[in-house]
Design a protein around this motif. Structure first.
Motif, PDB file in Angstrom:
ATOM      1  N   UNK A 191       0.818  -1.203   0.000  1.00  0.00           N
ATOM      2  CA  UNK A 191       0.000   0.000   0.000  1.00  0.00           C
ATOM      3  C   UNK A 191       0.858   1.262   0.000  1.00  0.00           C
ATOM      4  N   UNK A 192       2.089   1.134   0.392  1.00  0.00           N
ATOM      5  CA  UNK A 192       2.981   2.288   0.501  1.00  0.00           C
ATOM      6  C   UNK A 192       3.564   2.715  -0.840  1.00  0.00           C
ATOM      7  N   UNK A 193       3.499   1.876  -1.855  1.00  0.00           N
ATOM      8  CA  UNK A 193       4.108   2.209  -3.137  1.00  0.00           C
ATOM      9  C   UNK A 193       3.058   2.314  -4.232  1.00  0.00           C
ATOM     10  N   UNK A 194       3.151   3.380  -5.030  1.00  0.00           N
ATOM     11  CA  UNK A 194       2.282   3.531  -6.193  1.00  0.00           C
ATOM     12  C   UNK A 194       3.159   3.854  -7.399  1.00  0.00           C
ATOM     13  N   UNK A 195       2.698   3.443  -8.570  1.00  0.00           N
ATOM     14  CA  UNK A 195       3.448   3.678  -9.802  1.00  0.00           C
ATOM     15  C   UNK A 195       2.502   4.249 -10.848  1.00  0.00           C
ATOM     16  N   UNK A 196       2.987   5.244 -11.564  1.00  0.00           N
ATOM     17  CA  UNK A 196       2.247   5.807 -12.680  1.00  0.00           C
ATOM     18  C   UNK A 196       2.789   5.117 -13.932  1.00  0.00           C
ATOM     19  N   UNK A 197       2.044   4.164 -14.504  1.00  0.00           N
ATOM     20  CA  UNK A 197       2.568   3.434 -15.660  1.00  0.00           C
ATOM     21  C   UNK A 197       2.744   4.309 -16.894  1.00  0.00           C
ATOM     22  N   UNK A 198       2.049   5.405 -16.953  1.00  0.00           N
ATOM     23  CA  UNK A 198       2.170   6.316 -18.086  1.00  0.00           C
ATOM     24  C   UNK A 198       3.507   7.034 -18.079  1.00  0.00           C
ATOM     25  N   UNK A 199       3.897   7.581 -16.927  1.00  0.00           N
ATOM     26  CA  UNK A 199       5.138   8.358 -16.827  1.00  0.00           C
ATOM     27  C   UNK A 199       6.306   7.545 -16.287  1.00  0.00           C
ATOM     28  N   UNK A 230       6.818   7.226 -13.161  1.00  0.00           N
ATOM     29  CA  UNK A 230       7.118   7.751 -11.826  1.00  0.00           C
ATOM     30  C   UNK A 230       6.634   6.765 -10.767  1.00  0.00           C
ATOM     31  N   UNK A 231       7.462   6.592  -9.740  1.00  0.00           N
ATOM     32  CA  UNK A 231       7.129   5.697  -8.639  1.00  0.00           C
ATOM     33  C   UNK A 231       7.255   6.471  -7.341  1.00  0.00           C
ATOM     34  N   UNK A 232       6.304   6.281  -6.441  1.00  0.00           N
ATOM     35  CA  UNK A 232       6.317   6.941  -5.127  1.00  0.00           C
ATOM     36  C   UNK A 232       6.207   5.894  -4.035  1.00  0.00           C
ATOM     37  N   UNK A 233       6.981   6.111  -2.980  1.00  0.00           N
ATOM     38  CA  UNK A 233       6.882   5.296  -1.776  1.00  0.00           C
ATOM     39  C   UNK A 233       6.522   6.240  -0.643  1.00  0.00           C
ATOM     40  N   UNK A 234       5.409   5.978   0.019  1.00  0.00           N
ATOM     41  CA  UNK A 234       4.984   6.813   1.138  1.00  0.00           C
ATOM     42  C   UNK A 234       5.775   6.398   2.370  1.00  0.00           C
ATOM     43  N   UNK A 235       6.737   7.236   2.759  1.00  0.00           N
ATOM     44  CA  UNK A 235       7.609   6.937   3.903  1.00  0.00           C
ATOM     45  C   UNK A 235       6.918   7.252   5.227  1.00  0.00           C
ATOM     46  N   UNK A 295       7.418  11.498   1.020  1.00  0.00           N
ATOM     47  CA  UNK A 295       7.393  10.567  -0.104  1.00  0.00           C
ATOM     48  C   UNK A 295       8.794  10.410  -0.664  1.00  0.00           C
ATOM     49  N   UNK A 296       9.160   9.172  -0.954  1.00  0.00           N
ATOM     50  CA  UNK A 296      10.363   8.906  -1.729  1.00  0.00           C
ATOM     51  C   UNK A 296       9.884   8.754  -3.170  1.00  0.00           C
ATOM     52  N   UNK A 297      10.452   9.533  -4.075  1.00  0.00           N
ATOM     53  CA  UNK A 297       9.961   9.565  -5.444  1.00  0.00           C
ATOM     54  C   UNK A 297      11.083   9.241  -6.424  1.00  0.00           C
ATOM     55  N   UNK A 298      10.745   8.460  -7.445  1.00  0.00           N
ATOM     56  CA  UNK A 298      11.690   8.079  -8.489  1.00  0.00           C
ATOM     57  C   UNK A 298      11.095   8.531  -9.814  1.00  0.00           C
ATOM     58  N   UNK A 334      -2.497  11.958  -4.967  1.00  0.00           N
ATOM     59  CA  UNK A 334      -1.502  11.171  -5.701  1.00  0.00           C
ATOM     60  C   UNK A 334      -2.041   9.774  -6.014  1.00  0.00           C
ATOM     61  N   UNK A 335      -2.687   9.145  -5.052  1.00  0.00           N
ATOM     62  CA  UNK A 335      -3.241   7.810  -5.276  1.00  0.00           C
ATOM     63  C   UNK A 335      -4.313   7.844  -6.377  1.00  0.00           C
TER      64      UNK A 335
END
Length: 179
Positions: free
Chosen positions: A5-13, A15-20, A33-36, A114-115
């Motif tokens: 539940x802590x990680x979400x990914x935008x498959x279009x862009x 971008x990946x986020x981890x809710x710290x 948020x840790x963001x890639x 974001x979600x």
């Protein structure tokens, strides 16, 4: 919240986020948020966080920031704080992925935004510019108006349009929040 539940990914862009640290865990004080962010010349829409201070620290890579009329390139160790209400957007046009830590104070409901946005991307509900259609967007943008607002057109115009479109959005089964 489970690990998944802590990680979400935008498959279009990509971008990946981890809710710290979440607003729920801090009684609304902070979202961290840790963001890639992979390399892309695509820029998000210029926006503001009307009631939140946001900050970003670059861990690795470079991130380009347009803030208050000025472009800045941030690298490892650089920190940028954005006061509430200041127009900005960012992108990564460097070849390497950018790894950043983002903070929002107070947290408000920005995690939900974001979600919702990433879920719309996952479900193929975004257009070529990365936004949902106006009718679909009306309910989330009204729901998250305290967290984020696109700068153009002015919010007063957007709010009128979204308010007019929101009954149609509900009729079509669209939601304020997506997961």
């Amino acid at each position: 919240m489970t690990t998944t539940d802590r990680q979400i990914t935008n498959p279009r862009s990509g971008q990946r986020m981890i809710f710290r640290t979440t607003g729920k865990e801090t009684n609304g004080a902070l979202l961290e948020i840790e963001s890639f962010n992979p390399s892309s010349k695509e820029k998000e829409p210029e926006h503001i966080h009307p009631n939140q201070v946001s900050s970003l620290e670059v861990i690795t890579g470079k991130i380009h920031f347009y803030i208050n009329g000025e472009t800045r390139v941030l690298g490892p160790g650089d920190i940028l704080e954005i006061p509430a209400g200041v127009p900005h957007y960012f992108w990564n046009e460097d070849a390497a992925e950018a790894h950043t830590i983002q903070k929002f104070t107070p947290a408000l409901e920005i995690e939900g935004f974001f979600r919702t946005y990433f879920a719309l991307a996952r479900d193929g509900k975004l257009n070529a510019k990365g936004t949902p259609n106006l009718v679909r967007m009306s309910l989330p943008m009204l729901n998250y108006q305290n967290e984020i607002q696109v700068v153009n057109p002015p919010w007063s115009v957007q709010k009128i349009v979204f308010t007019i479109l929101s009954p149609l959005a509900r009729l079509l089964g669209y939601k304020q929040k997506y997961e």
